[in-house]
Motif scaffolding. Structure first.
Motif, PDB file in Angstrom:
ATOM      1  N   ASP A  95      -9.063  16.253 -12.604  1.00  0.00           N
ATOM      2  CA  ASP A  95      -8.458  17.562 -12.429  1.00  0.00           C
ATOM      3  C   ASP A  95      -9.430  18.483 -11.666  1.00  0.00           C
ATOM      4  O   ASP A  95     -10.647  18.296 -11.387  1.00  0.00           O
ATOM      5  CB  ASP A  95      -8.051  18.368 -13.699  1.00  0.00           C
ATOM      6  CG  ASP A  95      -7.045  17.735 -14.525  1.00  0.00           C
ATOM      7  OD1 ASP A  95      -6.036  17.122 -13.967  1.00  0.00           O
ATOM      8  OD2 ASP A  95      -7.207  17.608 -15.775  1.00  0.00           O
ATOM      9  N   LEU A  96      -8.920  19.652 -11.152  1.00  0.00           N
ATOM     10  CA  LEU A  96      -9.740  20.286 -10.258  1.00  0.00           C
ATOM     11  C   LEU A  96     -10.428  21.713 -10.941  1.00  0.00           C
ATOM     12  O   LEU A  96      -9.543  22.426 -11.670  1.00  0.00           O
ATOM     13  CB  LEU A  96      -8.679  21.079  -9.038  1.00  0.00           C
ATOM     14  CG  LEU A  96      -9.323  21.943  -7.896  1.00  0.00           C
ATOM     15  CD1 LEU A  96     -10.536  21.302  -7.199  1.00  0.00           C
ATOM     16  CD2 LEU A  96      -8.238  22.539  -7.128  1.00  0.00           C
ATOM     17  N   LEU A  97     -11.569  21.785 -10.784  1.00  0.00           N
ATOM     18  CA  LEU A  97     -12.227  22.844 -11.551  1.00  0.00           C
ATOM     19  C   LEU A  97     -11.887  24.457 -10.892  1.00  0.00           C
ATOM     20  O   LEU A  97     -12.461  24.437  -9.480  1.00  0.00           O
ATOM     21  CB  LEU A  97     -13.896  22.558 -11.504  1.00  0.00           C
ATOM     22  CG  LEU A  97     -14.738  23.762 -12.000  1.00  0.00           C
ATOM     23  CD1 LEU A  97     -14.261  23.776 -13.420  1.00  0.00           C
ATOM     24  CD2 LEU A  97     -16.121  23.330 -11.780  1.00  0.00           C
ATOM     25  N   LEU A  98     -11.824  25.120 -11.612  1.00  0.00           N
ATOM     26  CA  LEU A  98     -11.758  26.602 -11.098  1.00  0.00           C
ATOM     27  C   LEU A  98     -12.896  27.142 -11.939  1.00  0.00           C
ATOM     28  O   LEU A  98     -12.884  27.715 -13.271  1.00  0.00           O
ATOM     29  CB  LEU A  98     -10.574  27.189 -11.674  1.00  0.00           C
ATOM     30  CG  LEU A  98     -10.618  28.805 -11.430  1.00  0.00           C
ATOM     31  CD1 LEU A  98     -10.463  29.448  -9.990  1.00  0.00           C
ATOM     32  CD2 LEU A  98      -8.668  29.385 -11.760  1.00  0.00           C
ATOM     33  N   PRO A  99     -13.898  27.400 -11.269  1.00  0.00           N
ATOM     34  CA  PRO A  99     -15.365  27.892 -12.107  1.00  0.00           C
ATOM     35  C   PRO A  99     -15.089  29.392 -12.735  1.00  0.00           C
ATOM     36  O   PRO A  99     -14.356  30.028 -12.242  1.00  0.00           O
ATOM     37  CB  PRO A  99     -16.262  27.980 -11.123  1.00  0.00           C
ATOM     38  CG  PRO A  99     -15.962  26.853  -9.962  1.00  0.00           C
ATOM     39  CD  PRO A  99     -14.383  27.251  -9.957  1.00  0.00           C
ATOM     40  N   PHE A 100     -15.860  29.785 -13.848  1.00  0.00           N
ATOM     41  CA  PHE A 100     -15.705  31.380 -14.201  1.00  0.00           C
ATOM     42  C   PHE A 100     -15.863  32.255 -13.003  1.00  0.00           C
ATOM     43  O   PHE A 100     -15.127  33.222 -12.904  1.00  0.00           O
ATOM     44  CB  PHE A 100     -16.753  31.266 -15.258  1.00  0.00           C
ATOM     45  CG  PHE A 100     -16.329  30.694 -16.556  1.00  0.00           C
ATOM     46  CD1 PHE A 100     -15.244  31.455 -17.241  1.00  0.00           C
ATOM     47  CD2 PHE A 100     -17.002  29.842 -17.421  1.00  0.00           C
ATOM     48  CE1 PHE A 100     -14.496  30.786 -18.116  1.00  0.00           C
ATOM     49  CE2 PHE A 100     -16.545  29.284 -18.647  1.00  0.00           C
ATOM     50  CZ  PHE A 100     -15.481  29.968 -19.075  1.00  0.00           C
ATOM     51  N   SER A 101     -16.709  31.785 -12.275  1.00  0.00           N
ATOM     52  CA  SER A 101     -17.371  32.706 -11.308  1.00  0.00           C
ATOM     53  C   SER A 101     -16.315  33.043 -10.144  1.00  0.00           C
ATOM     54  O   SER A 101     -16.254  33.984  -9.302  1.00  0.00           O
ATOM     55  CB  SER A 101     -18.575  32.288 -10.121  1.00  0.00           C
ATOM     56  OG  SER A 101     -18.286  30.931  -9.831  1.00  0.00           O
ATOM     57  N   GLU A 102     -15.192  32.005  -9.983  1.00  0.00           N
ATOM     58  CA  GLU A 102     -14.115  32.282  -9.173  1.00  0.00           C
ATOM     59  C   GLU A 102     -12.829  32.703  -9.790  1.00  0.00           C
ATOM     60  O   GLU A 102     -11.832  32.646  -9.097  1.00  0.00           O
ATOM     61  CB  GLU A 102     -14.037  30.707  -8.410  1.00  0.00           C
ATOM     62  CG  GLU A 102     -15.051  30.294  -7.431  1.00  0.00           C
ATOM     63  CD  GLU A 102     -15.340  31.367  -6.204  1.00  0.00           C
ATOM     64  OE1 GLU A 102     -14.663  31.862  -5.803  1.00  0.00           O
ATOM     65  OE2 GLU A 102     -16.673  31.341  -5.761  1.00  0.00           O
ATOM     66  N   GLN A 103     -12.838  33.131 -10.968  1.00  0.00           N
ATOM     67  CA  GLN A 103     -11.733  33.602 -11.704  1.00  0.00           C
ATOM     68  C   GLN A 103     -11.535  35.070 -11.564  1.00  0.00           C
ATOM     69  O   GLN A 103     -12.529  35.572 -11.768  1.00  0.00           O
ATOM     70  CB  GLN A 103     -11.633  33.082 -13.185  1.00  0.00           C
ATOM     71  CG  GLN A 103     -11.818  31.573 -13.321  1.00  0.00           C
ATOM     72  CD  GLN A 103     -11.917  31.265 -14.793  1.00  0.00           C
ATOM     73  OE1 GLN A 103     -11.777  32.036 -15.586  1.00  0.00           O
ATOM     74  NE2 GLN A 103     -12.229  30.004 -15.087  1.00  0.00           N
TER      75      GLN A 103
END
Length: 279
Positions: A95-103
């Motif tokens: 799966d693809l990571l959506l980091p906290f910093s990019e949310q």
């Protein structure tokens, strides 16, 4: 040149018990794990693969096709939330990571979110971001009226659909221009109607909506005529059936029917369209 986050045609260098090692050029040998190796693959064969990072950040290849690649927008479902961020299903085993910093907001499992997929230059990892504006162009749009463009369908609003034009500018398809069906997360095409003062772009789905309806009106009339003056199509006919017969959306079909009816050329019955006059 082999690119991370894209499909590449790569040559098989050698076969091993782990899989096939492919020529990654400047990136070195890249493993195509056994589970993706086609039968009868041989050394020196070329194979189309997608290159990305595995769970240990090693470059690997896969014959799976992601829903979107690097430098594209996508509408992806959240399948897991962890201490490092959210993970999105993008069509690959990993799966693809959506980091906290990019949310921008906190995704929850089962919910879809709009993201931009990019290659983080610091970590060399493929990640997602909800901060879409950061990836939009700040240059003034340079299009001519009627120019065909690629559009990403963002989301529905009261006015119509908000879209992203050529992965670079915001645009809008107004409800009056909805002459074929579209859905959020879809890549399709459209035509530039005008560029607004705020540099956003008004898009139409057909180059000339009026011309499309006029042409369809003539085709529909002739079809009824050829069919003995009656055609068993109604408002309840499926979009698929209308597309199969005429190659148009149901919305354009209904507009053409309306024009013929108001010109008193056809009668609309419960079972179909009946010719009541001749040109």
């Amino acid at each position: 040149m082999i690119e991370i986050g894209y499909n590449n045609k790569m040559k098989v260098l050698r076969l091993s018990q782990n899989g096939a090692y492919l020529n990654g050029e400047d990136l070195g040998e890249i493993l195509l794990p056994n589970k993706y190796v086609p039968e009868n693959l041989q050394v020196d064969d070329n194979i189309d693969v997608f290159v990305y990072n595995d769970s240990e950040d090693r470059l690997v290849a896969t014959t799976q096709t992601p829903y979107a690649h690097v430098n594209q927008f996508a509408w992806l479902e959240c399948v897991q939330t962890t201490k490092v961020g959210a993970f999105l299903d993008w069509g690959l085993d990993k799966d693809l990571l959506l980091p906290f910093s990019e949310q921008k907001d906190k995704p929850s499992v089962g919910r879809k979110c709009f993201v931009y997929i990019y290659l983080d230059e610091n970590t060399n990892r493929i990640v997602a971001s909800q901060r879409l504006l950061r990836f939009m162009s700040d240059r003034e749009p340079d299009y001519y009226e009627g120019e065909r463009v690629e559009i990403f369908i963002h989301q529905r609003t009261e006015l119509g659909y908000r879209v992203i034009v050529d992965n670079s500018h915001w645009g809008m398809i107004y409800n009056r221009e909805m002459f074929r069906d579209v859905s959020s997360g879809q890549y399709t095409y459209g035509f530039v109607r005008k560029i607004r003062d705020d540099n956003r772009i008004d898009i139409m789905l057909e180059k000339s909506s009026a011309k499309v309806v006029d042409n369809t009106q003539d085709i529909l009339y002739n079809k009824i005529k050829e069919n003995g003056g009656f055609l068993p199509l109604t408002d309840k006919s499926s979009p698929e059936e209308i597309m199969r017969i005429f190659g148009i959306s149901k919305k354009i079909f209904k507009k053409a029917v309306g024009h013929l009816y108001h010109e008193r050329l056809i009668e609309i019955t419960e079972t179909g369209l009946k010719l009541v006059n001749k040109k």
